[in-house]
Design a protein around this motif. Structure first.
Motif, PDB file in Angstrom:
ATOM      1  N   ALA A   1     -17.824 -57.896 -12.845  1.00 59.81           N
ATOM      2  CA  ALA A   1     -16.708 -57.004 -13.724  1.00 59.81           C
ATOM      3  C   ALA A   1     -16.120 -58.142 -14.711  1.00 59.81           C
ATOM      4  O   ALA A   1     -16.460 -59.171 -14.570  1.00 59.81           O
ATOM      5  CB  ALA A   1     -15.708 -56.860 -12.436  1.00 59.81           C
ATOM      6  N   GLU A   2     -15.455 -57.129 -15.730  1.00 58.99           N
ATOM      7  CA  GLU A   2     -14.781 -57.852 -16.777  1.00 58.99           C
ATOM      8  C   GLU A   2     -14.242 -59.261 -16.326  1.00 58.99           C
ATOM      9  O   GLU A   2     -14.130 -60.222 -16.779  1.00 58.99           O
ATOM     10  CB  GLU A   2     -14.157 -56.974 -17.565  1.00 58.99           C
ATOM     11  N   ALA A   3     -13.193 -59.057 -15.182  1.00 60.03           N
ATOM     12  CA  ALA A   3     -12.399 -60.015 -14.928  1.00 60.03           C
ATOM     13  C   ALA A   3     -12.972 -61.283 -14.321  1.00 60.03           C
ATOM     14  O   ALA A   3     -12.657 -62.237 -14.121  1.00 60.03           O
ATOM     15  CB  ALA A   3     -11.324 -59.368 -13.853  1.00 60.03           C
ATOM     16  N   GLU A   4     -14.318 -60.890 -13.850  1.00 57.06           N
ATOM     17  CA  GLU A   4     -14.985 -61.880 -12.955  1.00 57.06           C
ATOM     18  C   GLU A   4     -16.057 -62.678 -13.953  1.00 57.06           C
ATOM     19  O   GLU A   4     -16.674 -63.480 -13.532  1.00 57.06           O
ATOM     20  CB  GLU A   4     -15.730 -61.543 -11.920  1.00 57.06           C
ATOM     21  N   LYS A   5     -16.220 -62.038 -15.057  1.00 57.22           N
ATOM     22  CA  LYS A   5     -17.227 -62.643 -15.984  1.00 57.22           C
ATOM     23  C   LYS A   5     -17.027 -64.324 -16.254  1.00 57.22           C
ATOM     24  O   LYS A   5     -18.139 -64.941 -16.421  1.00 57.22           O
ATOM     25  CB  LYS A   5     -17.467 -61.881 -17.509  1.00 57.22           C
ATOM     26  N   ALA A   6     -16.144 -64.667 -16.629  1.00 53.70           N
ATOM     27  CA  ALA A   6     -15.795 -66.218 -16.805  1.00 53.70           C
ATOM     28  C   ALA A   6     -16.102 -67.148 -15.810  1.00 53.70           C
ATOM     29  O   ALA A   6     -16.943 -68.040 -15.971  1.00 53.70           O
ATOM     30  CB  ALA A   6     -14.432 -66.437 -17.352  1.00 53.70           C
ATOM     31  N   ALA A   7     -15.528 -66.741 -14.507  1.00 59.81           N
ATOM     32  CA  ALA A   7     -15.913 -67.653 -13.343  1.00 59.81           C
ATOM     33  C   ALA A   7     -17.536 -67.420 -13.188  1.00 59.81           C
ATOM     34  O   ALA A   7     -17.981 -68.427 -12.620  1.00 59.81           O
ATOM     35  CB  ALA A   7     -15.066 -66.870 -12.459  1.00 59.81           C
ATOM     36  N   TRP A   8     -18.073 -66.300 -13.099  1.00 58.37           N
ATOM     37  CA  TRP A   8     -19.520 -66.088 -12.927  1.00 58.37           C
ATOM     38  C   TRP A   8     -20.425 -67.118 -13.862  1.00 58.37           C
ATOM     39  O   TRP A   8     -21.354 -67.776 -13.392  1.00 58.37           O
ATOM     40  CB  TRP A   8     -20.159 -64.718 -13.148  1.00 58.37           C
ATOM     41  N   TRP A   9     -20.010 -66.848 -14.966  1.00 61.39           N
ATOM     42  CA  TRP A   9     -20.778 -67.669 -16.355  1.00 61.39           C
ATOM     43  C   TRP A   9     -20.451 -69.316 -16.054  1.00 61.39           C
ATOM     44  O   TRP A   9     -21.520 -70.083 -16.284  1.00 61.39           O
ATOM     45  CB  TRP A   9     -20.248 -67.146 -17.608  1.00 61.39           C
ATOM     46  N   LYS A  10     -19.485 -69.841 -15.525  1.00 63.70           N
ATOM     47  CA  LYS A  10     -19.065 -71.086 -15.167  1.00 63.70           C
ATOM     48  C   LYS A  10     -20.330 -71.532 -14.133  1.00 63.70           C
ATOM     49  O   LYS A  10     -20.709 -72.531 -14.148  1.00 63.70           O
ATOM     50  CB  LYS A  10     -17.647 -71.386 -15.125  1.00 63.70           C
ATOM     51  N   ASP A  11     -19.949 -70.811 -13.148  1.00 66.49           N
ATOM     52  CA  ASP A  11     -20.951 -70.983 -11.981  1.00 66.49           C
ATOM     53  C   ASP A  11     -22.458 -71.134 -12.098  1.00 66.49           C
ATOM     54  O   ASP A  11     -23.127 -72.180 -11.795  1.00 66.49           O
ATOM     55  CB  ASP A  11     -20.730 -69.916 -10.710  1.00 66.49           C
ATOM     56  N   PHE A  12     -23.013 -70.066 -13.192  1.00 67.41           N
ATOM     57  CA  PHE A  12     -24.106 -70.200 -13.469  1.00 67.41           C
ATOM     58  C   PHE A  12     -24.636 -71.364 -14.223  1.00 67.41           C
ATOM     59  O   PHE A  12     -25.670 -71.909 -14.042  1.00 67.41           O
ATOM     60  CB  PHE A  12     -24.462 -68.867 -14.180  1.00 67.41           C
ATOM     61  N   THR A  13     -23.904 -71.571 -15.126  1.00 65.65           N
ATOM     62  CA  THR A  13     -24.143 -72.759 -16.135  1.00 65.65           C
ATOM     63  C   THR A  13     -23.975 -74.120 -15.461  1.00 65.65           C
ATOM     64  O   THR A  13     -24.840 -75.008 -15.671  1.00 65.65           O
ATOM     65  CB  THR A  13     -23.131 -72.632 -17.575  1.00 65.65           C
ATOM     66  N   ASP A  14     -22.995 -74.060 -14.464  1.00 63.70           N
ATOM     67  CA  ASP A  14     -22.913 -75.525 -13.596  1.00 63.70           C
ATOM     68  C   ASP A  14     -24.237 -75.645 -12.990  1.00 63.70           C
ATOM     69  O   ASP A  14     -24.787 -76.849 -12.746  1.00 63.70           O
ATOM     70  CB  ASP A  14     -21.718 -75.346 -12.477  1.00 63.70           C
ATOM     71  N   LYS A  15     -24.774 -74.671 -12.298  1.00 63.94           N
ATOM     72  CA  LYS A  15     -26.041 -74.616 -11.761  1.00 63.94           C
ATOM     73  C   LYS A  15     -27.362 -75.211 -12.483  1.00 63.94           C
ATOM     74  O   LYS A  15     -28.176 -75.861 -12.202  1.00 63.94           O
ATOM     75  CB  LYS A  15     -26.593 -73.262 -10.967  1.00 63.94           C
ATOM     76  N   MET A  16     -27.279 -74.623 -13.875  1.00 58.65           N
ATOM     77  CA  MET A  16     -28.158 -74.927 -14.882  1.00 58.65           C
ATOM     78  C   MET A  16     -27.804 -76.345 -15.194  1.00 58.65           C
ATOM     79  O   MET A  16     -29.121 -77.173 -15.432  1.00 58.65           O
ATOM     80  CB  MET A  16     -27.879 -74.101 -16.317  1.00 58.65           C
ATOM     81  N   LYS A  17     -26.690 -76.959 -15.278  1.00 61.51           N
ATOM     82  CA  LYS A  17     -26.614 -78.354 -15.535  1.00 61.51           C
ATOM     83  C   LYS A  17     -27.134 -79.394 -14.382  1.00 61.51           C
ATOM     84  O   LYS A  17     -27.290 -80.268 -14.555  1.00 61.51           O
ATOM     85  CB  LYS A  17     -25.119 -78.624 -15.738  1.00 61.51           C
ATOM     86  N   ALA A  18     -26.742 -78.832 -13.043  1.00 60.27           N
ATOM     87  CA  ALA A  18     -27.284 -79.663 -12.010  1.00 60.27           C
ATOM     88  C   ALA A  18     -28.824 -79.653 -12.243  1.00 60.27           C
ATOM     89  O   ALA A  18     -29.293 -80.752 -11.798  1.00 60.27           O
ATOM     90  CB  ALA A  18     -26.895 -78.990 -10.679  1.00 60.27           C
ATOM     91  N   GLU A  19     -29.432 -78.734 -12.581  1.00 60.23           N
ATOM     92  CA  GLU A  19     -30.917 -78.685 -12.421  1.00 60.23           C
ATOM     93  C   GLU A  19     -31.532 -79.498 -13.834  1.00 60.23           C
ATOM     94  O   GLU A  19     -32.475 -80.148 -13.600  1.00 60.23           O
ATOM     95  CB  GLU A  19     -31.432 -77.170 -12.683  1.00 60.23           C
ATOM     96  N   HIS A  20     -30.747 -79.085 -15.002  1.00 59.36           N
ATOM     97  CA  HIS A  20     -31.262 -79.879 -16.152  1.00 59.36           C
ATOM     98  C   HIS A  20     -30.562 -80.970 -16.728  1.00 59.36           C
ATOM     99  O   HIS A  20     -31.099 -81.580 -17.845  1.00 59.36           O
ATOM    100  CB  HIS A  20     -31.469 -78.593 -17.289  1.00 59.36           C
TER     101      HIS A  20
END
Length: 243
Positions: free
Chosen positions: A211-230
């Protein structure tokens, strides 16, 4: 502009998606603003006398047909398209209209029915994630990270990006030279309600997207996982355009 003789319009065969006959209940000259929107996808509507014909089916359902007068208003021809997903026949009034955030109020026509769109939206969020998890090239990976999370409907065939914005939503694969289209989400969608003679707004949100209110938190979590991998430095560099 004067109305055509009733017999010209009554001679048209009006049928629903099941090829069942419908009864004309009214007709009028199509409003100029809607005619201009239709003309972008249906060149027949670009000039001449364009009519909107409202018909009712045996079950009380309504449909609006679009017709163009021919031969000095002595005949009329229905304007028809085809759904790009189901290939069923569509009147221009059946088609989804959409606009992008960078051009609010600039409506365009997608030849897709509302029913087909609902089945389509369920797969697009996962498709966007896979483009990030398995990018074709670094240029695509970089640009998608810079664009950020996509939670609204997109499709380069159904909702093509206007020429003025294309450079922002395409990259070239350095290895193959192939042009890669990137997701460009629509901002608004609507469809004409033939019974009420007004537009219905359509939700643009992708199934499974936050949802709109959850977008920022979702994106941070997703990019944190990308950072852990790459690697954090690598991902941050891509987002900043340094890599």
């Amino acid at each position: 502009m004067s109305s055509p003789p009733a017999e010209v319009v009554k001679g048209l065969q009006l049928t629903n998606a099941d090829d069942e006959a419908m009864t004309m209940i009214s007709y009028r000259t199509l409003e100029e603003d809607r005619r201009k929107v239709f003309a972008s996808a249906f060149p027949e509507c670009a000039s001449g006398h364009v009519l909107a014909i409202v018909a009712r089916g045996s079950q009380g359902d309504h449909k609006e047909f679009i017709a163009v007068l021919k031969d000095g208003a002595t005949s009329a021809e229905l304007v028809s398209g085809s759904c790009q997903i189901t290939f069923e026949d569509l009147s221009p009034a059946d088609c989804i209209e959409y606009s992008f955030a960078e051009a609010p109020g600039e409506w365009r026509v997608a030849q897709v029915s509302r029913e087909a769109l609902e089945t389509y939206r369920g797969m697009k969020f996962e498709a966007w994630k896979q483009m990030l998890l398995k990018p074709t090239c670094e240029a695509q990976f970089r640009r998608m990270l810079q664009l950020g999370i996509v939670t609204q409907l997109y499709d380069p065939q159904l909702f093509p990006t206007p020429d003025a914005s294309k450079a922002q939503y395409q990259v070239t694969d350095d290895r193959t030279g192939k042009l890669i289209q990137l997701p460009h989400a629509v901002k608004e969608m609507r469809v004409w309600n033939a019974a009420l003679q007004q537009y219905d707004s359509i939700d643009t949100k992708l199934s499974g997207a936050p949802a709109e209110a959850e977008k920022a938190a979702w994106w941070k979590d997703f990019t944190d996982k990308m950072k852990a991998e790459h690697g954090e430095e690598y991902i941050d560099g891509l987002i900043a355009g340094k890599n």
